[in-house]
Design an enzyme around this catalytic site. Structure first.
Site, PDB file in Angstrom:
ATOM      1  N   HIS A   1      26.707   5.838  -6.329  1.00 15.39           N
ATOM      2  CA  HIS A   1      26.538   4.540  -5.841  1.00 15.39           C
ATOM      3  C   HIS A   1      27.839   4.478  -4.923  1.00 15.39           C
ATOM      4  O   HIS A   1      28.868   4.846  -5.023  1.00 15.39           O
ATOM      5  CB  HIS A   1      27.159   3.490  -7.062  1.00 15.39           C
ATOM      6  CG  HIS A   1      25.702   3.137  -7.677  1.00 15.39           C
ATOM      7  ND1 HIS A   1      25.747   1.795  -8.197  1.00 15.39           N
ATOM      8  CD2 HIS A   1      24.485   3.642  -7.680  1.00 15.39           C
ATOM      9  CE1 HIS A   1      24.496   1.639  -8.849  1.00 15.39           C
ATOM     10  NE2 HIS A   1      23.638   2.555  -8.566  1.00 15.39           N
TER      11      HIS A   1
ATOM     12  N   GLU B   1      30.395  -1.954 -13.743  1.00 15.63           N
ATOM     13  CA  GLU B   1      30.834  -0.548 -13.276  1.00 15.63           C
ATOM     14  C   GLU B   1      32.120  -0.684 -12.249  1.00 15.63           C
ATOM     15  O   GLU B   1      32.424  -1.650 -11.885  1.00 15.63           O
ATOM     16  CB  GLU B   1      29.672   0.054 -12.483  1.00 15.63           C
ATOM     17  CG  GLU B   1      29.278  -0.475 -11.173  1.00 15.63           C
ATOM     18  CD  GLU B   1      28.031   0.381 -10.740  1.00 15.63           C
ATOM     19  OE1 GLU B   1      27.201   0.752 -11.494  1.00 15.63           O
ATOM     20  OE2 GLU B   1      27.932   0.786  -9.460  1.00 15.63           O
TER      21      GLU B   1
ATOM     22  N   LYS C   1      -3.592  -3.077   7.590  1.00 14.93           N
ATOM     23  CA  LYS C   1      -4.603  -2.778   6.464  1.00 14.93           C
ATOM     24  C   LYS C   1      -4.939  -4.195   6.050  1.00 14.93           C
ATOM     25  O   LYS C   1      -5.662  -4.225   4.908  1.00 14.93           O
ATOM     26  CB  LYS C   1      -4.034  -2.010   5.333  1.00 14.93           C
ATOM     27  CG  LYS C   1      -3.508  -0.574   5.803  1.00 14.93           C
ATOM     28  CD  LYS C   1      -3.085   0.344   4.700  1.00 14.93           C
ATOM     29  CE  LYS C   1      -2.867   1.609   5.309  1.00 14.93           C
ATOM     30  NZ  LYS C   1      -2.096   2.405   4.538  1.00 14.93           N
TER      31      LYS C   1
ATOM     32  N   GLN D   1       5.899   3.580  -3.331  1.00 13.23           N
ATOM     33  CA  GLN D   1       6.262   2.699  -4.498  1.00 13.23           C
ATOM     34  C   GLN D   1       5.724   1.386  -4.581  1.00 13.23           C
ATOM     35  O   GLN D   1       5.628   0.885  -5.608  1.00 13.23           O
ATOM     36  CB  GLN D   1       7.873   2.471  -3.811  1.00 13.23           C
ATOM     37  CG  GLN D   1       8.745   3.821  -3.591  1.00 13.23           C
ATOM     38  CD  GLN D   1       9.872   3.761  -4.707  1.00 13.23           C
ATOM     39  OE1 GLN D   1       9.754   3.507  -5.803  1.00 13.23           O
ATOM     40  NE2 GLN D   1      10.993   4.271  -4.379  1.00 13.23           N
TER      41      GLN D   1
ATOM     42  N   THR E   1       0.794  -1.449   0.048  1.00 13.76           N
ATOM     43  CA  THR E   1       0.001  -0.225  -0.015  1.00 13.76           C
ATOM     44  C   THR E   1       0.624   1.146  -0.052  1.00 13.76           C
ATOM     45  O   THR E   1       0.346   2.315  -0.050  1.00 13.76           O
ATOM     46  CB  THR E   1      -0.846   0.045   1.132  1.00 13.76           C
ATOM     47  OG1 THR E   1      -0.219  -0.165   2.272  1.00 13.76           O
ATOM     48  CG2 THR E   1      -1.894  -1.122   1.356  1.00 13.76           C
TER      49      THR E   1
ATOM     50  N   GLU F   1      16.456   1.429  -1.417  1.00 10.32           N
ATOM     51  CA  GLU F   1      17.723   2.065  -1.639  1.00 10.32           C
ATOM     52  C   GLU F   1      18.235   2.366  -0.162  1.00 10.32           C
ATOM     53  O   GLU F   1      17.368   2.502   0.675  1.00 10.32           O
ATOM     54  CB  GLU F   1      17.960   3.069  -2.673  1.00 10.32           C
ATOM     55  CG  GLU F   1      16.985   3.981  -2.681  1.00 10.32           C
ATOM     56  CD  GLU F   1      17.323   4.981  -3.761  1.00 10.32           C
ATOM     57  OE1 GLU F   1      18.111   4.606  -4.621  1.00 10.32           O
ATOM     58  OE2 GLU F   1      16.879   6.249  -3.551  1.00 10.32           O
TER      59      GLU F   1
END
Lengths: 369, 285, 369, 285
Positions: free
Chosen positions: B247, B209, B43, B20, B17, B98
């Site tokens: 990062h 990377e 919920k 995101q 909910t 993140e």
């Protein structure tokens, strides 16, 4: 984030790791009465402070006053000294190195120790360095310290002190959410006591929600970078002339790579991250413009960050900040078509591919005054 | 056999909910992912988009026999949510969030590994197997079913490269984002094993990377174990030493983990390395 | 070992679990000035103190003085009250139950909670009790508290307080090496605050080497049992007439079982454990004799504890303590033959099997005056 | 196939130079156990009984490829020693030591289990497979090779019963002491699985005691899964309620775990329960 030596030592003291007696001074007038030989250490986040003149020794009140006065306010390799740590001098018998660090490929902590301390560990031959992976679920246990002690050729008394420090240092590493805890040098005094003569503590900034007492600004960041950080952007200043806005760390880096390979010179770059907010896009321009680039490149691959949102943000920014400098936009992915239309209607050029946009921005930046 | 998930995989969303969670759950449903339930403490009893049952805990969600979970809760609560999933024995745990403290990730990843649970992320885009299942945040429209498997540490850069692959006329068998954090659940080697074993996959793209030595380890593994064609792209060539590029993974660590070292390792393993993202499809053919 | 309520509450306070304001009094003269209604609680390790008159309420200075005077020195179900806890009275809205305990078959901690608190948990119907295994490697995590809160039908505010207490209580359980931490009742006050109205903390005595601050004698033990404990023996007093010395807890229990089934009545039993020391054997007789049994049964299966050592210990004890009471010995296992010879030479009867020895000791105990 | 160990099993002893460690290591050598090394920090480089190499750490002992370890160090150091063994990946860890805090045992046992490592003890007599291998402290001379497998929570009582079995003309295929502590590595069910799978074993003896419900769980398991003949003996019938009998395991827990409840459970599972230890051989025949 790197902590200052004095902060690291405060943490060490809290965990029972022996550190020299000392106090921090911000004004030379606050220096205390001289009682015994002390060392006065600039609190800056640089290796090799000693060589750069950031550490002074004092054998009298006059020495001490002079050292504090000289160091406070001085610039050492570009950094201004605002604090010095005045510490009792210890009689050195030998210097060791010890640290716990994250080993990324093993996703585990690693113990690093060497009998050759007091110099940068990178300069010590591999054969003189003890490294050992720590199982993060088992944690540090005394047997690891015994293995290290044997490597270091410690006698029983040395081993006991060393292992005691190791156990506490690992506690600092895990309980204080550190990326690195390093004691270099770990000093053995003439009296046979082990003491942490320096403290390097690098904390994980993502853990700061549970370390509310840590409240320092990253001295490695420029004022504009700090402003960006406070607004939640990843933002780095460089020395070229093209401002870069992209979304996602990987795409941002790839943009810089491609720009550089096309002889473009980035002035800065800003990672929008994942956002669906026009205002966040508009504000990003404010930051990028403050660094005064000759042109701005926007490279967006829409996903969470949608093409139309970005386009609206760009249009809003152009109007609000009255931007005259060329803006070159690449828009792909989610809501690409809608976004490109919004930009076209506002007279802003946009491309579907990164390469086209990069070639264009390099061209216009070269032409701009 | 597909990579990790397929169209029957039953998925729950922890934090369905939230801002995101609800957006990406919606996109996943559009993609065709079989979301059997979502959790949102307090919920329980409601429905997401009038069809997906919302319950208060993973323990209750186990009634729907989930095989995978997407965790989309704020960083301070990720460890709790992941432990909840691990405690319930869900075999695939994807963490969208993140800025998770890496000490938390370290615990999550190792506790999961001991129990035979796969963790994706934190801070990665998840997994997409076109035509089958998407768990994560990759944009739905860039995929086409095909034989190229992609693994990457990054999000948007992955989409960029997948988009080039799709536009070139090829398609994807699986796309996995490992996650951009210093500690994540999957390594390139883990994923290479999956790709090598997957029948649909004929070609592999690794997007790497700067920072760490995972790409170098992957190159070594490819040389010794991978028979399928591998193409790589490495980003961060232009990164100034010592500057963080957003990062945590992208720090040049004093000569180790540079773009040069990674490119060299791949080339020595017979892996072609693309100069630009749009070079990838050409090298795959 | 059970801790007194006031000790448990001190620990709770240290971990941030809310407990009523209070203080401990050993002499009624030390009672403080009365300010508001208080409850005066005998510090004894018994359930149902209230029903036994061990808890008094005071609404005035006179009440308080009287309660302290009455309780201190009183005997409650055989136990003398040496301390009372004087605590602020709280306005009760509801009483709950919560505990963490070791689940032996799962070898894991278990959370037990119920909305029916304030009574013995055994008397609460199963359907009203929430139980949940804790994975000891993952530990307690908030999701477990949410599950429990839902079971308890707590609203958001209640759940937040309850979960906060649960997290801290689990920390007590694991960091203080507890077998059980129990709050019964966990009280919800009229003002909506959760507070631990009682504290039952049972610590693992084997962990005391790392809890040096805990220094209490087990109130469930007799003086002779405490003496034995201080000497390192497992020793229990019973009410029969045969003193029993055996080695190993299992064999000791089996000896008692067989003795009882043969109508023998053990006066006490002493587990020698694994020892290879004559003096330890001899000292054991001293303890067993202090309880004045009519006969002594020694049942040894030699392993670590060797037959000849035991025999020498018995001979030494007989001589040193001038034992006239019958000693019946069973010796098997390692150095059985040597041991039996030593005993025979000293005129002490011994048997190769437990059954023969038991039958004999029952016989001689019956005959003895 | 034998139970857990055989004559080729390579064993190390952690704490081989200690009072207990050296005595029992000596007895194990006499029994025929293949002790390949011992550890004793600071004494590395010496030899035990002029033949077994002593090293400073388990890490060094791994050069001898041990498959099992006996830990004989003082209680406060058991967790460290067990973690050292687990970290090195030794697959069978026997802990001789008594009075180990059960919170330590809990960690040891669960960490080991996650890694596929078997823990015996703490505070048990170990394992003996006559004619093959002994790890632990059981007296050498009471055994004879045979087809009776014995599992027990206790030490000396096990010897008593094994002695009766041997004297009766039968012999043992394996004798395992689970350990007398509240938290130990093996359960009766774990051991029943091993016994049921072991070809040498034809008959099984379980020696139980009051406290906990492990005997009741074992009875249930026997009823459902064990085809071999099982005889039980339960001690603690005469224990006064609430009195500790020396073992932490031997507390009458308010009606649960009484001797009566255990005997009843076994009898319902078709297991004959001996009244006295010397009744066991008769019931086995």
């Amino acid at each position: 984030m790197n902590l200052y030596e004095y902060m690291g030592k405060e943490i060490f003291r809290k965990y029972g790791i022996p550190v020299p007696e000392g106090y921090v001074v911000e004004k030379s007038a606050d220096v205390r009465e001289y009682k015994k030989p002390v060392v006065v250490k600039s609190q800056i986040l640089l290796g090799g402070r000693g060589k750069s003149g950031g550490i002074k020794f004092a054998k009298s009140q006059a020495d001490l006053n002079a050292a504090a006065k000289e160091l406070l306010g001085a610039k050492i390799r570009g950094l201004t000294v605002t604090k010095v740590l005045v510490e009792d001098m210890v009689n050195i018998k030998k210097e060791y190195y010890v640290s716990f660090a994250l080993n990324r490929s093993e996703r585990s902590p690693m113990l690093i120790a060497s009998a050759s301390g007091g110099v940068e560990i990178e300069s010590v031959p591999h054969s003189e360095i003890f490294t050992r992976k720590i199982d993060p679920l088992l944690g540090y246990s005394d047997f690891i310290g015994r293995e290290a002690s044997k490597f270091m050729k410690f006698d029983k008394n040395q081993s006991a002190q060393f292992r005691d420090i190791l156990g506490k240092l690992y506690k600092v590493f895990s309980e204080e959410d550190c990326e690195l805890v390093e004691i270099n040098p770990l000093m053995e005094t003439a009296e046979g006591q082990f003491i942490a003569a320096d403290a390097k503590v690098v904390m994980d900034t993502d853990s700061f929600f549970r370390h509310k007492d840590i409240n320092i600004t990253d001295p490695e960041k420029t004022p504009l970078e700090l402003e960006a950080q406070s607004k939640g952007y990843a933002f780095v200043e460089l020395d070229g002339n093209i401002g870069v806005i992209a979304n996602g760390a990987g795409l941002t880096m790839a943009t810089l790579d491609a720009l550089t390979l096309h002889k473009g010179k980035p002035r800065n770059f800003l990672d929008l991250g994942g956002t669906d907010n026009v205002e966040i896009v508009a504000q990003a321009f404010d930051l990028v413009l403050k660094a005064n680039p000759k042109a701005i490149l926007v490279n967006i691959f829409g996903g969470v960050t949608k093409g139309d949102t970005v386009a609206n943000g760009i249009v809003e920014a152009k109007k609000r900040f009255d931007i005259k400098k060329p803006i070159v936009v690449r828009l792909s992915g989610v809501h690409e078509v809608e976004g490109r239309k919004i930009l076209k209607d506002a007279g802003i050029e946009s491309f579907p591919t990164m390469m086209e946009a990069i070639k264009m921005v390099v061209k216009v930046a070269g032409e701009a005054q | 056999m597909t990579v990790l998930v397929n169209k029957n995989t039953k998925v729950i969303v922890q934090g369905i909910t939230g801002h995101q969670g609800s957006f990406h759950a919606g996109e996943m449903l559009k993609f065709g992912t079989r979301i059997v339930a979502g959790t949102s403490p307090g919920k329980g009893g409601t429905k997401f988009q009038d069809k997906v049952p919302v319950v208060d805990s993973v323990s209750e969600a186990m009634a729907f026999e989930p095989e995978a979970t997407m965790i989309s809760v704020a960083a301070p609560f990720v460890k709790d949510a992941a432990f909840e999933a691990i405690d319930s024995g869900i075999k695939l745990v994807y963490i969208l969030t993140e800025k998770v403290p890496f000490h938390d990730s370290m615990e999550i990843v190792h506790e999961a590994k001991q129990r035979g649970i796969t963790v994706m992320g934190p801070n990665g885009p998840g997994i997409t197997v076109p035509g089958e299942c998407k768990i994560g945040i990759m944009p739905n429209q860039i995929f086409r079913q095909g034989d190229v498997a992609v693994a990457s540490r990054s999000g948007t850069l992955t989409y960029e490269i997948v988009d080039h692959i799709t536009r070139s006329g090829l398609g994807e068998s699986a796309v996995i984002g490992l996650g951009g954090d210093p500690v994540v659940g999957l390594t390139y080697i883990d994923v290479l094993k999956l790709f090598e074993a997957d029948e649909r996959t004929k070609r592999i793209v690794l997007v790497g990377e700067i920072g760490g030595n995972n790409e170098e380890l992957a190159a070594k593994y490819i040389k010794e174990h991978v028979k399928k064609k591998v193409v790589a792209y490495i980003t961060g060539r232009s990164a100034p030493p010592g500057k963080r590029m957003g990062h945590a993974g992208a720090i040049i660590e004093k000569g180790v983990g540079t773009a040069e070292s990674k490119i060299k390792a791949f080339e020595e393993a017979g892996v072609k390395v693309a100069e630009f993202p749009d070079d990838v499809p050409g090298l795959l053919k």
